[in-house]
Motif scaffolding. Structure first.
Motif, PDB file in Angstrom:
ATOM      1  N   GLU A  34       0.849  -1.188   0.000  1.00  0.00           N
ATOM      2  CA  GLU A  34       0.000   0.000   0.000  1.00  0.00           C
ATOM      3  C   GLU A  34       0.884   1.238   0.000  1.00  0.00           C
ATOM      4  OE1 GLU A  34      -3.356   0.115  -0.057  1.00  0.00           O
ATOM      5  OE2 GLU A  34      -3.426  -2.072  -0.184  1.00  0.00           O
ATOM      6  N   VAL A  35       0.467   2.280  -0.728  1.00  0.00           N
ATOM      7  CA  VAL A  35       1.255   3.512  -0.794  1.00  0.00           C
ATOM      8  C   VAL A  35       1.498   4.067   0.602  1.00  0.00           C
ATOM      9  CG1 VAL A  35       1.283   5.902  -1.612  1.00  0.00           C
ATOM     10  CG2 VAL A  35       0.472   4.099  -3.113  1.00  0.00           C
ATOM     11  N   GLY A  36       0.484   4.022   1.456  1.00  0.00           N
ATOM     12  CA  GLY A  36       0.597   4.583   2.799  1.00  0.00           C
ATOM     13  C   GLY A  36       1.364   3.721   3.779  1.00  0.00           C
ATOM     14  N   ALA A  37       1.777   2.529   3.384  1.00  0.00           N
ATOM     15  CA  ALA A  37       2.487   1.627   4.298  1.00  0.00           C
ATOM     16  C   ALA A  37       3.721   1.045   3.612  1.00  0.00           C
ATOM     17  CB  ALA A  37       1.542   0.514   4.754  1.00  0.00           C
ATOM     18  N   PRO A  38       4.722   1.897   3.303  1.00  0.00           N
ATOM     19  CA  PRO A  38       5.929   1.376   2.657  1.00  0.00           C
ATOM     20  C   PRO A  38       6.730   0.501   3.614  1.00  0.00           C
ATOM     21  CG  PRO A  38       6.237   3.670   3.243  1.00  0.00           C
ATOM     22  CD  PRO A  38       4.806   3.322   3.557  1.00  0.00           C
ATOM     23  N   VAL A  40       9.749   0.683   4.470  1.00  0.00           N
ATOM     24  CA  VAL A  40      10.706   1.465   5.257  1.00  0.00           C
ATOM     25  C   VAL A  40      10.240   2.918   5.203  1.00  0.00           C
ATOM     26  CG1 VAL A  40      12.265   1.832   3.293  1.00  0.00           C
ATOM     27  CG2 VAL A  40      13.171   1.943   5.581  1.00  0.00           C
ATOM     28  N   SER A  41      10.513   3.677   6.263  1.00  0.00           N
ATOM     29  CA  SER A  41      10.078   5.080   6.263  1.00  0.00           C
ATOM     30  C   SER A  41      10.953   5.900   5.325  1.00  0.00           C
ATOM     31  CB  SER A  41      10.138   5.661   7.678  1.00  0.00           C
ATOM     32  OG  SER A  41      11.471   5.914   8.054  1.00  0.00           O
ATOM     33  N   ASP A  42      10.390   6.975   4.793  1.00  0.00           N
ATOM     34  CA  ASP A  42      11.141   7.837   3.886  1.00  0.00           C
ATOM     35  C   ASP A  42      12.402   8.388   4.549  1.00  0.00           C
ATOM     36  OD1 ASP A  42       9.397   7.534   1.752  1.00  0.00           O
ATOM     37  OD2 ASP A  42       8.205   9.286   2.271  1.00  0.00           O
ATOM     38  N   GLN A 117       5.735  -3.270  -3.133  1.00  0.00           N
ATOM     39  CA  GLN A 117       6.979  -3.303  -2.371  1.00  0.00           C
ATOM     40  C   GLN A 117       8.044  -4.018  -3.182  1.00  0.00           C
ATOM     41  OE1 GLN A 117       6.369  -4.588   1.658  1.00  0.00           O
ATOM     42  NE2 GLN A 117       4.718  -3.132   1.956  1.00  0.00           N
ATOM     43  N   LEU A 118       9.253  -3.464  -3.134  1.00  0.00           N
ATOM     44  CA  LEU A 118      10.364  -4.009  -3.889  1.00  0.00           C
ATOM     45  C   LEU A 118      11.458  -4.479  -2.942  1.00  0.00           C
ATOM     46  CD1 LEU A 118      10.707  -1.116  -6.497  1.00  0.00           C
ATOM     47  CD2 LEU A 118       9.353  -3.208  -6.714  1.00  0.00           C
ATOM     48  N   ARG A 119      12.062  -5.573  -3.287  1.00  0.00           N
ATOM     49  CA  ARG A 119      13.286  -6.030  -2.614  1.00  0.00           C
ATOM     50  C   ARG A 119      14.345  -6.040  -3.691  1.00  0.00           C
ATOM     51  NH1 ARG A 119      16.117 -10.786  -1.278  1.00  0.00           N
ATOM     52  NH2 ARG A 119      17.212 -10.519   0.684  1.00  0.00           N
ATOM     53  N   GLU A 133      15.102  -2.447   0.432  1.00  0.00           N
ATOM     54  CA  GLU A 133      13.646  -2.590   0.537  1.00  0.00           C
ATOM     55  C   GLU A 133      13.020  -1.214   0.444  1.00  0.00           C
ATOM     56  OE1 GLU A 133      11.844  -5.349   2.852  1.00  0.00           O
ATOM     57  OE2 GLU A 133      13.486  -6.765   2.787  1.00  0.00           O
ATOM     58  N   LEU A 134      12.047  -1.069  -0.445  1.00  0.00           N
ATOM     59  CA  LEU A 134      11.332   0.186  -0.608  1.00  0.00           C
ATOM     60  C   LEU A 134      10.126  -0.046  -1.498  1.00  0.00           C
ATOM     61  CD1 LEU A 134      13.278   2.527  -3.059  1.00  0.00           C
ATOM     62  CD2 LEU A 134      13.654   0.109  -2.884  1.00  0.00           C
ATOM     63  N   SER A 135       9.265   0.955  -1.589  1.00  0.00           N
ATOM     64  CA  SER A 135       8.095   0.851  -2.462  1.00  0.00           C
ATOM     65  C   SER A 135       8.444   1.433  -3.832  1.00  0.00           C
ATOM     66  CB  SER A 135       6.917   1.623  -1.859  1.00  0.00           C
ATOM     67  OG  SER A 135       7.170   3.022  -1.898  1.00  0.00           O
TER      68      SER A 135
END
Length: 144
Positions: A34-38, A40-42, A117-119, A133-135
């Motif tokens: 979900e966009v709102g739940a990446p 890792v935090s920005d 989500q990407l690894r 790890e990031l969106s």
């Protein structure tokens, strides 16, 4: 096709007609998100050894009215209460970020799910740092 004839006329070496596609330097695993739940935090997406700083001043030094061909600026960063010290002549690397809403707009234009989500796994030949790890939105916000 006139290009090979041009190279011959110029005495330049022939450009190969086929080029090999280089081996990938990263493997990317994709999972729903979900966009709102990446993942890792920005604020945590920072290259190794880097320290995030707040930009205090961004002043244009070159005159806009005469069409000067260079954009020269004076920047000031808040370094108080950080481990950063600065002496005249020191250099600073900048790791910019794109606006999140613009990154989401690009994702939409490209038909990508910004929340996926990407690894990212570096492979042999990987030279550039990338968060593991990031969106998709964070990829366009922080990396591309």
């Amino acid at each position: 096709n006139w290009l090979p004839e041009l190279w011959t006329a110029l005495g330049a070496p022939q450009v190969p007609l086929q080029r090999e596609v280089p081996a990938p330097c990263y493997r990317i695993d994709v999972s729903p998100g979900e966009v709102g739940a990446p993942p890792v935090s920005d604020e945590d997406i920072v290259p190794p050894g880097a320290t995030p700083l707040t930009l205090l001043t961004n002043k244009l030094l070159t005159p806009e009215c005469i069409g000067y061909d260079r954009d020269i600026r004076h920047y000031e960063f808040k370094i108080a209460d950080t481990s950063i010290s600065y002496k005249t002549g020191d250099s600073l690397a900048v790791w910019p970020r794109n606006a999140a809403d613009r990154a989401e707009e690009v994702c939409e234009m490209l038909g990508l799910d910004a929340g996926q989500q990407l690894r990212i796994v570096p492979l042999e030949g990987a030279r550039n740092w990338c968060p593991q790890e990031l969106s998709v939105r964070q990829l366009f916000t922080h990396v591309l």
